[in-house]
Design a protein around this motif. Structure first.
Motif, mmCIF file in Angstrom:
data_model
loop_
_atom_site.group_PDB
_atom_site.id
_atom_site.type_symbol
_atom_site.label_atom_id
_atom_site.label_comp_id
_atom_site.label_asym_id
_atom_site.label_seq_id
_atom_site.Cartn_x
_atom_site.Cartn_y
_atom_site.Cartn_z
ATOM 1 N N ASP A 147 0.879 -1.174 0.000
ATOM 2 C CA ASP A 147 0.000 0.000 0.000
ATOM 3 C C ASP A 147 0.922 1.232 0.000
ATOM 4 O O ASP A 147 2.047 1.140 -0.513
ATOM 5 C CB ASP A 147 -0.954 -0.036 1.221
ATOM 6 C CG ASP A 147 -2.053 1.025 1.146
ATOM 7 O OD1 ASP A 147 -2.924 0.912 0.273
ATOM 8 O OD2 ASP A 147 -2.049 1.974 1.955
ATOM 9 N N THR A 191 -3.537 -1.583 -10.230
ATOM 10 C CA THR A 191 -4.500 -0.617 -9.675
ATOM 11 C C THR A 191 -4.696 0.531 -10.670
ATOM 12 O O THR A 191 -5.831 0.954 -10.934
ATOM 13 C CB THR A 191 -4.014 -0.089 -8.309
ATOM 14 O OG1 THR A 191 -3.677 -1.212 -7.492
ATOM 15 C CG2 THR A 191 -5.088 0.719 -7.621
ATOM 16 N N VAL A 223 -0.086 4.116 -7.640
ATOM 17 C CA VAL A 223 -1.434 4.194 -8.219
ATOM 18 C C VAL A 223 -1.548 5.347 -9.224
ATOM 19 O O VAL A 223 -1.978 5.151 -10.368
ATOM 20 C CB VAL A 223 -2.493 4.319 -7.097
ATOM 21 C CG1 VAL A 223 -3.878 4.514 -7.661
ATOM 22 C CG2 VAL A 223 -2.459 3.081 -6.202
ATOM 23 N N GLU A 243 1.828 16.566 -6.656
ATOM 24 C CA GLU A 243 2.622 15.690 -5.763
ATOM 25 C C GLU A 243 2.855 16.387 -4.424
ATOM 26 O O GLU A 243 2.352 17.471 -4.179
ATOM 27 C CB GLU A 243 3.964 15.328 -6.429
ATOM 28 C CG GLU A 243 4.083 13.846 -6.819
ATOM 29 C CD GLU A 243 4.008 12.878 -5.636
ATOM 30 O OE1 GLU A 243 4.482 13.222 -4.553
ATOM 31 O OE2 GLU A 243 3.469 11.761 -5.805
ATOM 32 N N ASN A 323 -7.939 5.507 -1.515
ATOM 33 C CA ASN A 323 -9.024 5.090 -0.626
ATOM 34 C C ASN A 323 -9.495 6.304 0.164
ATOM 35 O O ASN A 323 -8.675 6.999 0.777
ATOM 36 C CB ASN A 323 -8.523 4.007 0.334
ATOM 37 C CG ASN A 323 -8.316 2.690 -0.377
ATOM 38 O OD1 ASN A 323 -9.192 2.200 -1.082
ATOM 39 N ND2 ASN A 323 -7.122 2.103 -0.212
HETATM 40 P P1 NAD Z 1 2.426 5.523 -2.930
HETATM 41 O O1 NAD Z 1 3.095 5.720 -1.644
HETATM 42 O O2 NAD Z 1 3.085 4.722 -3.988
HETATM 43 O O3 NAD Z 1 2.057 6.946 -3.592
HETATM 44 C C1 NAD Z 1 1.381 8.000 -2.970
HETATM 45 C C2 NAD Z 1 1.901 9.284 -3.598
HETATM 46 O O4 NAD Z 1 1.071 10.368 -3.197
HETATM 47 C C3 NAD Z 1 3.333 9.616 -3.166
HETATM 48 O O5 NAD Z 1 4.125 9.846 -4.309
HETATM 49 C C4 NAD Z 1 3.167 10.875 -2.299
HETATM 50 O O6 NAD Z 1 4.280 11.750 -2.380
HETATM 51 C C5 NAD Z 1 1.906 11.486 -2.898
HETATM 52 N N1 NAD Z 1 1.179 12.357 -1.975
HETATM 53 C C6 NAD Z 1 1.005 12.214 -0.636
HETATM 54 N N2 NAD Z 1 0.251 13.220 -0.155
HETATM 55 C C7 NAD Z 1 -0.078 14.008 -1.210
HETATM 56 C C8 NAD Z 1 -0.820 15.192 -1.365
HETATM 57 N N3 NAD Z 1 -1.436 15.768 -0.333
HETATM 58 N N4 NAD Z 1 -0.933 15.723 -2.593
HETATM 59 C C9 NAD Z 1 -0.327 15.163 -3.669
HETATM 60 N N5 NAD Z 1 0.393 14.025 -3.587
HETATM 61 C C10 NAD Z 1 0.520 13.457 -2.375
HETATM 62 O O7 NAD Z 1 0.974 4.929 -2.579
HETATM 63 P P2 NAD Z 1 -0.012 4.191 -3.572
HETATM 64 O O8 NAD Z 1 0.198 2.733 -3.439
HETATM 65 O O9 NAD Z 1 0.048 4.845 -4.905
HETATM 66 O O10 NAD Z 1 -1.415 4.498 -2.862
HETATM 67 C C11 NAD Z 1 -2.131 5.711 -3.092
HETATM 68 C C12 NAD Z 1 -3.582 5.510 -2.644
HETATM 69 O O11 NAD Z 1 -4.167 4.410 -3.366
HETATM 70 C C13 NAD Z 1 -3.775 5.148 -1.160
HETATM 71 O O12 NAD Z 1 -5.014 5.678 -0.729
HETATM 72 C C14 NAD Z 1 -3.847 3.631 -1.184
HETATM 73 O O13 NAD Z 1 -4.512 3.105 -0.044
HETATM 74 C C15 NAD Z 1 -4.654 3.427 -2.451
HETATM 75 N N6 NAD Z 1 -4.549 2.092 -3.054
HETATM 76 C C16 NAD Z 1 -3.337 1.544 -3.356
HETATM 77 C C17 NAD Z 1 -3.286 0.298 -4.000
HETATM 78 C C18 NAD Z 1 -1.989 -0.322 -4.460
HETATM 79 O O14 NAD Z 1 -2.062 -1.361 -5.144
HETATM 80 N N7 NAD Z 1 -0.844 0.233 -4.167
HETATM 81 C C19 NAD Z 1 -4.473 -0.377 -4.278
HETATM 82 C C20 NAD Z 1 -5.693 0.216 -3.969
HETATM 83 C C21 NAD Z 1 -5.706 1.464 -3.360
#
Ligand code: NAD
Length: 421
Positions: A147, A191, A223, A243, A323
């Motif tokens: 995640d 995703t 994602v 970002e 999420n």
């Molecule tokens: P990740 O850590 O790979 O990426 C998150 C990104 O968002 C980071 O690059 C971070 O710098 C950026 N970020 C954080 N706060 C921010 C803000 N306020 N404004 C702009 N950018 C911001 O995480 P991910 O795996 O991509 O997950 C992102 C979301 O998707 C989460 O809610 C996670 O629960 C959900 N999700 C992930 C998966 C998966 O397969 N990884 C599956 C379903 C849902």
């Protein structure tokens, strides 16, 4: 002045209650699913590189296993807290029910900013989490995945630790593993691809096409970057990406002609920032949310669209990649403005669908090619989308309410057969 509830557990419990009422379900259903079945808190000691000991707090929440073993990611973030982990595990139960895969919902997390750790410290922390929890994990019990801030390398350390401690070769206990270590082809982008598929289906229903639609994406991690890439591959034009930087905070870039996402991913990996990308200009946070785009994809964290920025939004459709990216107040305001939202528990289900394929491949010891994974992901997601859309038409409601109704109705039926109420 409206005071917003930002606690995701309270927010999800409210919508469960409303859904049970709309479906005329007994109070027992609400009581059975409003809290996780089991929540574990652990304290993980880690020997730091300088010889000192730090103790990190971690959680695992197993919400409901009516339909199968619990399943859900592990998040490493300084903002992790118990209510957030509980809410995320509840959403996983509903997501798996909508995706028609035989899992319940789970979720885990550690309170840590992983960017402050060395690689060795990160490995010891990842292994320490499994050491504390391995007895409640397993291919038929609870199956974690990546995640926020966790990736295939972290999952590989965890799966290795699990197999050592349990003296098994149970690779299906974790999904999101590297392909070379019994992972699935197509998992890392699953995703993002799923978001593009749901977006395409939603636009079709709204008599629009992805071709040349303009899109803005918040969050360029696993994602967000994969969603942007897959949307571009399907003909969409990603004009802006936002970002977060540890010192600078929120920032965004914009190019009306469309950003080249493949090049932007390489640039971001190399430079650690989106700023300065050829042809783009920096825009302020307010401008980002106000962009007159066709579609907005929030793919960062919970509560990104809230009472403070919702009135700025001009996008015609919002696809929830993250999420819980919308607060209930923001959701209500968008509903009144006639802005359609594809909900998280449908939109980002592509990840857990391909995690399910990974688990199936591990149990079968037979591995699929990438084309087959992608075809099957699309088949599952289009089915899920159509089921939610039928519910929306039947109850004349929005897609979020329809998705919750679909999931909770299914769970209620299954729990009845199991004799739980
Ligand atoms: P990740 O850590 O790979 O990426 C998150 C990104 O968002 C980071 O690059 C971070 O710098 C950026 N970020 C954080 N706060 C921010 C803000 N306020 N404004 C702009 N950018 C911001 O995480 P991910 O795996 O991509 O997950 C992102 C979301 O998707 C989460 O809610 C996670 O629960 C959900 N999700 C992930 C998966 C998966 O397969 N990884 C599956 C379903 C849902």
């Amino acid at each position: 002045m409206t005071v917003e509830e930002l606690n995701p557990l309270k927010n999800v419990q409210k919508i469960i209650k409303e859904t049970c009422k709309n479906l005329n379900l007994s109070e027992s259903i609400y009581k059975l699913i409003k809290e996780p079945d089991r929540v574990i808190e652990v304290n993980i000691p880690v020997k730091m590189d300088d010889g000192s000991i730090e103790v990190f707090k971690g959680y695992r929440s197993q919400h409901n296993n009516t339909l199968g073993p619990t399943k859900g990611g592990i998040r490493f973030h300084q903002g992790v807290n118990l209510d957030e982990v509980k809410a995320l595990s509840i959403w996983m139960t509903f997501k798996c029910a909508i995706a028609n895969i035989p899992f319940g919902g789970g979720k885990g997390g550690i309170i840590v900013d992983p960017k402050t750790l060395s690689k060795g410290e990160l490995e010891r922390l990842s292994r320490g989490y499994v050491e504390k929890l391995y007895e409640v994990l397993g291919e038929d019990l609870d199956i974690p995945a990546p995640d926020v801030n966790t990736n295939a390398q972290i999952i590989a350390w965890m799966a290795d630790e699990y197999n050592k401690l349990s003296r098994e070769n149970a690779w299906g206990t974790f999904t999101g593993k590297p392909v070379v270590l019994n992972g699935s082809k197509g998992r890392s982008e699953a995703t993002g691809l799923g978001i593009a598929i749901v977006l395409k289906e939603a636009l079709k229903k709204l008599n629009k096409s992805l071709n040349n639609s303009s899109i803005a994406v918040q969050g360029f991690g696993n994602v967000g970057s994969n969603a942007a890439l897959c949307i571009e591959n399907l003909g969409g034009k990603v004009v802006s990406v936002a970002e977060w930087h540890r010192e600078k905070g929120f920032y965004a870039i914009h190019d009306e002609r469309g950003l080249n996402i493949e090049k932007l991913i390489s640039y971001f990996n190399e430079k650690g920032t989106l700023l300065g990308f050829a042809g783009s200009s920096e825009i302020k946070e307010e401008e980002f949310w106000s962009l007159p785009v066709d579609v907005l994809v929030p793919a960062a964290l919970e509560n990104s669209i809230n009472i403070n920025n919702v009135d700025l939004i001009k996008a015609k459709l919002i696809c929830e990649g993250a999420n819980g990216p919308l607060t209930p107040v923001a959701d209500d305001i968008l509903k009144r403005k006639g802005i359609e939202v594809t909900p998280d528990i449908l939109t980002n289900a592509g990840g857990v669908i391909v995690s399910y394929f990974e688990w199936v491949q591990n149990l079968d010891n037979y591995y699929w090619n990438e084309e087959h994974v992608k075809e099957k992901e699309e088949e599952f997601l289009v089915d899920a989308f159509n089921n939610v859309w039928s519910m929306k038409e039947k109850f004349n409601c929005n897609m979020r309410n329809a998705a919750y109704m679909y999931a909770i109705k299914k769970l209620a039926e299954a729990m009845k057969y199991r004799g739980w109420y």
